[in-house]
Design a protein around this motif. Structure first.
Motif, mmCIF file in Angstrom:
data_model
loop_
_atom_site.group_PDB
_atom_site.id
_atom_site.type_symbol
_atom_site.label_atom_id
_atom_site.label_comp_id
_atom_site.label_asym_id
_atom_site.label_seq_id
_atom_site.Cartn_x
_atom_site.Cartn_y
_atom_site.Cartn_z
ATOM 1 N N LEU A 1 11.571 -38.555 -4.420
ATOM 2 C CA LEU A 1 12.341 -38.252 -5.623
ATOM 3 C C LEU A 1 11.512 -37.396 -6.563
ATOM 4 O O LEU A 1 10.298 -37.590 -6.686
ATOM 5 N N TYR B 1 19.205 -44.166 -14.603
ATOM 6 C CA TYR B 1 17.898 -43.661 -15.037
ATOM 7 C C TYR B 1 16.848 -44.776 -14.991
ATOM 8 O O TYR B 1 17.166 -45.949 -15.147
ATOM 9 N N LEU C 1 13.072 -40.537 -14.583
ATOM 10 C CA LEU C 1 13.445 -40.638 -13.173
ATOM 11 C C LEU C 1 14.940 -40.954 -13.051
ATOM 12 O O LEU C 1 15.347 -42.113 -13.079
ATOM 13 N N ASN D 1 17.995 -36.068 -5.959
ATOM 14 C CA ASN D 1 17.409 -37.376 -6.267
ATOM 15 C C ASN D 1 18.329 -38.509 -5.803
ATOM 16 O O ASN D 1 18.773 -39.347 -6.575
ATOM 17 N N TYR D 2 18.578 -38.487 -4.495
ATOM 18 C CA TYR D 2 19.493 -39.444 -3.886
ATOM 19 C C TYR D 2 18.730 -40.441 -3.017
ATOM 20 O O TYR D 2 17.973 -40.053 -2.126
ATOM 21 N N VAL D 3 18.918 -41.726 -3.298
ATOM 22 C CA VAL D 3 18.326 -42.798 -2.491
ATOM 23 C C VAL D 3 19.441 -43.307 -1.578
ATOM 24 O O VAL D 3 20.388 -43.949 -2.038
ATOM 25 N N PHE E 1 18.371 -41.082 -10.717
ATOM 26 C CA PHE E 1 18.617 -41.187 -9.277
ATOM 27 C C PHE E 1 20.062 -41.604 -8.980
ATOM 28 O O PHE E 1 20.747 -42.215 -9.804
ATOM 29 N N ASP F 1 22.497 -43.463 -5.770
ATOM 30 C CA ASP F 1 22.360 -44.332 -4.605
ATOM 31 C C ASP F 1 23.747 -44.742 -4.121
ATOM 32 O O ASP F 1 24.765 -44.349 -4.703
ATOM 33 N N GLY G 1 25.221 -42.135 -11.393
ATOM 34 C CA GLY G 1 23.818 -42.488 -11.194
ATOM 35 C C GLY G 1 23.203 -43.176 -12.394
ATOM 36 O O GLY G 1 23.856 -43.394 -13.411
ATOM 37 N N VAL H 1 22.346 -36.334 -13.163
ATOM 38 C CA VAL H 1 21.344 -36.601 -12.124
ATOM 39 C C VAL H 1 21.396 -35.508 -11.051
ATOM 40 O O VAL H 1 22.453 -35.261 -10.463
#
Length: 200
Positions: A109, A146, A129, A184-186, A131, A133, A144, A180
């Motif tokens: 990320l 933070y 940060l 920045n993808y989990v 992201f 998910d 998303g 986002v």
């Protein structure tokens, strides 16, 4: 007369104490966030939502979502205009790349540093940060969440996904929130932190 006044003061103080409910939350982070949301001077909630607010909905704390990440600095990156939910743009730069393992999978990320924050007292070492998910749009906000971080002394940093929170624009459209970035993808369900906000 003095006795009656004294009794009235006791009754009023007991009544006020009963009205004041304890701050909900099972961790320090949850209690702090709920406290900020309950306080009209710091809450992002609309007045109608604040009146009925008791506490945010959180996932149960899970230590599996506390990870140690390797931080690779990217010192030559330039500031760019990160889009927000309004016409405003946020000047950010990629401070570094975070590499970590979560639920048996490896992820990378980007972590960002805001130009404005660098000159804001108390936030000079702040990192951002954002992201996405696989809980987004279901258990959590579709856009998303933070996480707040601080610049570490070394090349590693702890990411606690239990401290993931919603952008303020989730609660009130008057706020301008950074969108986002897709990279920045989990790609798992991060069932930690704040859940989606259910409006009455």
């Amino acid at each position: 007369m003095k006795r009656i006044t004294f009794l009235l003061m006791i009754i009023m103080s007991v009544s006020c104490a009963q009205d004041k409910k304890p701050i909900l939350g099972e961790t320090a982070f949850q209690k702090k966030l709920n406290s900020e949301f309950k306080d009209a001077t710091t809450s992002p909630l609309k007045a109608k939502d604040l009146r009925t607010f008791e506490g945010l909905d959180f996932f149960v704390f899970d230590s599996a979502f506390v990870v140690k990440a390797k931080l690779k600095l990217t010192p030559d990156t330039e500031f760019f205009k990160m889009k927000t939910t309004t016409s405003r743009v946020s000047e950010e730069r990629v401070f570094g790349v975070l590499t970590f393992e979560l639920k048996g999978k490896q992820f990378e990320l980007n972590v960002y540093q805001g130009k404005e924050m660098m000159t804001t007292k108390g936030y000079e070492d702040y990192l951002f940060l954002p992201f996405l998910d696989d809980t987004n749009g279901d258990a959590t906000y579709g856009g998303g969440r933070y996480i707040d971080l601080r610049i570490p002394e070394g090349d590693s940093i702890e990411i606690d996904f239990n401290t993931a929170y919603n952008p303020y624009c989730v609660y009130n459209v008057k706020y301008s929130c950074p969108i986002v970035p897709r990279q920045n993808y989990v790609a798992i369900k991060v069932e930690a932190g704040v859940k989606a906000f259910k409006k009455d």
